[in-house]
Design a protein around this motif. Structure first.
Motif, PDB file in Angstrom:
ATOM      1  N   ASP A   1      -1.239  -1.033  -4.421  1.00 19.72           N
ATOM      2  CA  ASP A   1      -2.437  -0.258  -4.130  1.00 19.72           C
ATOM      3  C   ASP A   1      -2.025   1.166  -3.783  1.00 19.72           C
ATOM      4  OD1 ASP A   1      -5.383  -0.190  -3.456  1.00 19.72           O
ATOM      5  OD2 ASP A   1      -4.530   0.474  -1.552  1.00 19.72           O
ATOM      6  N   ILE A   2      -2.671   2.149  -4.409  1.00 21.11           N
ATOM      7  CA  ILE A   2      -2.291   3.551  -4.242  1.00 21.11           C
ATOM      8  C   ILE A   2      -3.434   4.329  -3.606  1.00 21.11           C
ATOM      9  CG2 ILE A   2      -1.531   5.654  -5.417  1.00 21.11           C
ATOM     10  CD1 ILE A   2      -0.646   3.765  -7.761  1.00 21.11           C
ATOM     11  N   THR A   3      -3.109   5.092  -2.568  1.00 17.38           N
ATOM     12  CA  THR A   3      -4.055   6.026  -1.970  1.00 17.38           C
ATOM     13  C   THR A   3      -3.517   7.433  -2.170  1.00 17.38           C
ATOM     14  OG1 THR A   3      -4.850   4.467  -0.293  1.00 17.38           O
ATOM     15  CG2 THR A   3      -5.111   6.811   0.185  1.00 17.38           C
ATOM     16  N   LEU A   4      -4.361   8.337  -2.642  1.00 18.70           N
ATOM     17  CA  LEU A   4      -3.968   9.728  -2.854  1.00 18.70           C
ATOM     18  C   LEU A   4      -4.490  10.574  -1.705  1.00 18.70           C
ATOM     19  CD1 LEU A   4      -4.834  10.052  -6.662  1.00 18.70           C
ATOM     20  CD2 LEU A   4      -2.713   9.250  -5.602  1.00 18.70           C
ATOM     21  N   ALA A   5      -3.649  11.473  -1.209  1.00 17.20           N
ATOM     22  CA  ALA A   5      -4.032  12.347  -0.103  1.00 17.20           C
ATOM     23  C   ALA A   5      -3.485  13.744  -0.349  1.00 17.20           C
ATOM     24  CB  ALA A   5      -3.512  11.802   1.225  1.00 17.20           C
ATOM     25  N   SER A   6      -4.098  14.730   0.315  1.00 16.16           N
ATOM     26  CA  SER A   6      -3.647  16.123   0.224  1.00 16.16           C
ATOM     27  C   SER A   6      -4.144  16.845   1.472  1.00 16.16           C
ATOM     28  CB  SER A   6      -4.198  16.798  -1.041  1.00 16.16           C
ATOM     29  OG  SER A   6      -5.614  16.821  -1.018  1.00 16.16           O
ATOM     30  N   PRO A   7      -3.555  17.981   1.816  1.00 12.82           N
ATOM     31  CA  PRO A   7      -3.972  18.677   3.036  1.00 12.82           C
ATOM     32  C   PRO A   7      -5.477  18.949   3.109  1.00 12.82           C
ATOM     33  CG  PRO A   7      -1.899  19.582   2.287  1.00 12.82           C
ATOM     34  CD  PRO A   7      -2.351  18.617   1.215  1.00 12.82           C
ATOM     35  N   LYS A   8      -6.061  19.403   2.012  1.00 14.98           N
ATOM     36  CA  LYS A   8      -7.482  19.755   2.026  1.00 14.98           C
ATOM     37  C   LYS A   8      -8.390  18.636   1.530  1.00 14.98           C
ATOM     38  CE  LYS A   8      -6.670  24.723   1.369  1.00 14.98           C
ATOM     39  NZ  LYS A   8      -6.908  25.896   0.479  1.00 14.98           N
TER      40      LYS A   8
ATOM     41  N   ARG B   1       0.850  -1.182   0.000  1.00 14.99           N
ATOM     42  CA  ARG B   1       0.000   0.000   0.000  1.00 14.99           C
ATOM     43  C   ARG B   1       0.894   1.243   0.000  1.00 14.99           C
ATOM     44  NH1 ARG B   1      -4.623   0.669   4.022  1.00 14.99           N
ATOM     45  NH2 ARG B   1      -5.260   2.049   2.328  1.00 14.99           N
ATOM     46  N   ILE B   2       0.717   2.083  -1.006  1.00  8.33           N
ATOM     47  CA  ILE B   2       1.554   3.275  -1.157  1.00  8.33           C
ATOM     48  C   ILE B   2       0.690   4.516  -1.042  1.00  8.33           C
ATOM     49  CG2 ILE B   2       3.121   4.532  -2.684  1.00  8.33           C
ATOM     50  CD1 ILE B   2       3.906   1.826  -3.902  1.00  8.33           C
ATOM     51  N   LEU B   3       1.128   5.435  -0.198  1.00 10.14           N
ATOM     52  CA  LEU B   3       0.446   6.711   0.008  1.00 10.14           C
ATOM     53  C   LEU B   3       1.151   7.782  -0.814  1.00 10.14           C
ATOM     54  CD1 LEU B   3      -1.624   8.467   1.636  1.00 10.14           C
ATOM     55  CD2 LEU B   3       0.194   8.732   3.352  1.00 10.14           C
ATOM     56  N   MET B   4       0.428   8.422  -1.713  1.00 12.77           N
ATOM     57  CA  MET B   4       0.971   9.550  -2.479  1.00 12.77           C
ATOM     58  C   MET B   4       0.340  10.828  -1.940  1.00 12.77           C
ATOM     59  SD  MET B   4       1.136   8.136  -6.422  1.00 12.77           S
ATOM     60  CE  MET B   4       2.254   9.456  -6.968  1.00 12.77           C
ATOM     61  N   ILE B   5       1.188  11.767  -1.520  1.00 12.76           N
ATOM     62  CA  ILE B   5       0.719  13.010  -0.900  1.00 12.76           C
ATOM     63  C   ILE B   5       0.979  14.180  -1.844  1.00 12.76           C
ATOM     64  CG2 ILE B   5       0.994  14.587   1.035  1.00 12.76           C
ATOM     65  CD1 ILE B   5       1.726  12.201   2.773  1.00 12.76           C
ATOM     66  N   LEU B   6      -0.093  14.874  -2.193  1.00 22.80           N
ATOM     67  CA  LEU B   6      -0.033  15.992  -3.128  1.00 22.80           C
ATOM     68  C   LEU B   6      -0.369  17.300  -2.416  1.00 22.80           C
ATOM     69  CD1 LEU B   6      -1.995  13.773  -5.428  1.00 22.80           C
ATOM     70  CD2 LEU B   6      -0.057  14.978  -6.429  1.00 22.80           C
ATOM     71  N   THR B   7       0.044  18.398  -3.017  1.00 22.44           N
ATOM     72  CA  THR B   7      -0.241  19.729  -2.477  1.00 22.44           C
ATOM     73  C   THR B   7      -1.700  20.107  -2.679  1.00 22.44           C
ATOM     74  OG1 THR B   7       0.416  22.064  -2.587  1.00 22.44           O
ATOM     75  CG2 THR B   7       0.383  20.861  -4.652  1.00 22.44           C
TER      76      THR B   7
ATOM     77  N   SER C   1      -5.602  14.801   7.329  1.00 22.98           N
ATOM     78  CA  SER C   1      -5.998  14.602   8.724  1.00 22.98           C
ATOM     79  C   SER C   1      -6.668  13.249   8.948  1.00 22.98           C
ATOM     80  CB  SER C   1      -6.947  15.721   9.164  1.00 22.98           C
ATOM     81  OG  SER C   1      -8.114  15.730   8.358  1.00 22.98           O
ATOM     82  N   GLU C   2      -7.125  12.618   7.877  1.00 24.79           N
ATOM     83  CA  GLU C   2      -7.801  11.329   7.983  1.00 24.79           C
ATOM     84  C   GLU C   2      -6.883  10.155   7.656  1.00 24.79           C
ATOM     85  OE1 GLU C   2     -11.341  11.424   5.623  1.00 24.79           O
ATOM     86  OE2 GLU C   2     -12.039  13.322   6.505  1.00 24.79           O
ATOM     87  N   VAL C   3      -5.620  10.421   7.415  1.00 28.24           N
ATOM     88  CA  VAL C   3      -4.679   9.374   7.006  1.00 28.24           C
ATOM     89  C   VAL C   3      -4.021   8.747   8.231  1.00 28.24           C
ATOM     90  CG1 VAL C   3      -2.452   8.968   5.880  1.00 28.24           C
ATOM     91  CG2 VAL C   3      -4.210  10.327   4.731  1.00 28.24           C
TER      92      VAL C   3
END
Length: 227
Positions: free
Chosen positions: A41-48, A3-9, A88-90
């Motif tokens: 498996d990829i999960t995308l996340a960002s601050p907002k 499981r890979i978390l990708m964090i974007l702006t 905040s939910e990660v």
């Protein structure tokens, strides 16, 4: 499958100009397909949360690559990008690796985001592979460990060079220069020729210099996951 978390702006304003910024499309698309094609498996996340802003310059015809063209034809990937998870939910403990695409946006929001900083600190402490490319390594300079020392003191890293920023014409607009910030934080900064792929690995920390380094940095991250 990992499981890979990708964090974007989530930041879309280029300093005090009326221009837009965000994440750089190639720096998302190339790693995304490196990970997906390897079966992860990829999960995308960002601050907002929601749809992270893409830097409009990175969508210009002359900036396109095989990966960005593949993304533009990939309805499932485009749909996933519109529903990124709020940081905040990660729960980073549920992931095997973390990857940060660049673009200028991270210089404004991710560099100061406490949740992002904690994800990086937790990943370092857990030995979780952590990759950052282009401008994203710049967020590392602001992170302090519990003892007050810099997260990257005496760590080998790379990131967008002063020369590359000058070529982009944004030296006087960005809040700080990635190369300078990493050096000032005590990192062992190195670089390749401007515009060429250059990746540095230090333990479980992987950094790439520029957009051309995106796929290679992602592959280096996968190497850490499988060895």
């Amino acid at each position: 499958m990992s499981r890979i978390l990708m964090i974007l702006t989530s930041h879309d304003q280029l300093g005090d100009t009326d221009r837009r910024t965000g994440f750089w499309l190639e720096e998302f698309a190339a790693p995304y397909y490196v990970f997906r094609d390897a079966g992860h498996d990829i999960t995308l996340a960002s601050p907002k949360g929601g749809r992270p802003p893409v830097d409009p310059t990175s969508t210009l015809p002359q900036m396109q690559t095989d990966s960005t063209r593949r993304f533009e034809a990939d309805d499932a990937a485009k749909a996933a990008l519109t529903t990124s998870t709020p940081l905040s939910e990660v729960d980073v403990s549920q992931f095997d690796a973390v990857f940060y695409p660049g673009g200028h946006g991270p210089l404004w929001d991710l560099v100061e985001d406490p949740t992002s900083q904690q994800i990086i600190l937790d990943s370092g402490a857990a030995g979780r592979p952590l990759g950052l490319v282009c401008h994203a390594p710049g967020v590392l300079h602001a992170i302090k460990k519990q003892d007050g020392t810099s997260f990257i003191t005496d760590r080998s890293v790379t990131g967008f060079t002063n020369g590359e920023e000058e070529a982009a014409g944004l030296t006087d607009i960005v809040p700080f220069l990635v190369e300078d910030s990493l050096k000032e934080a005590g990192a062992r900064y190195s670089k390749g020729p401007d515009g060429d792929s250059y990746v540095v690995t230090d333990g479980t920390l992987v950094t790439g210099q520029n957009p051309a380094s995106s796929a290679d940095a992602a592959r280096r991250l996968l190497d850490l996951l499988t060895h």
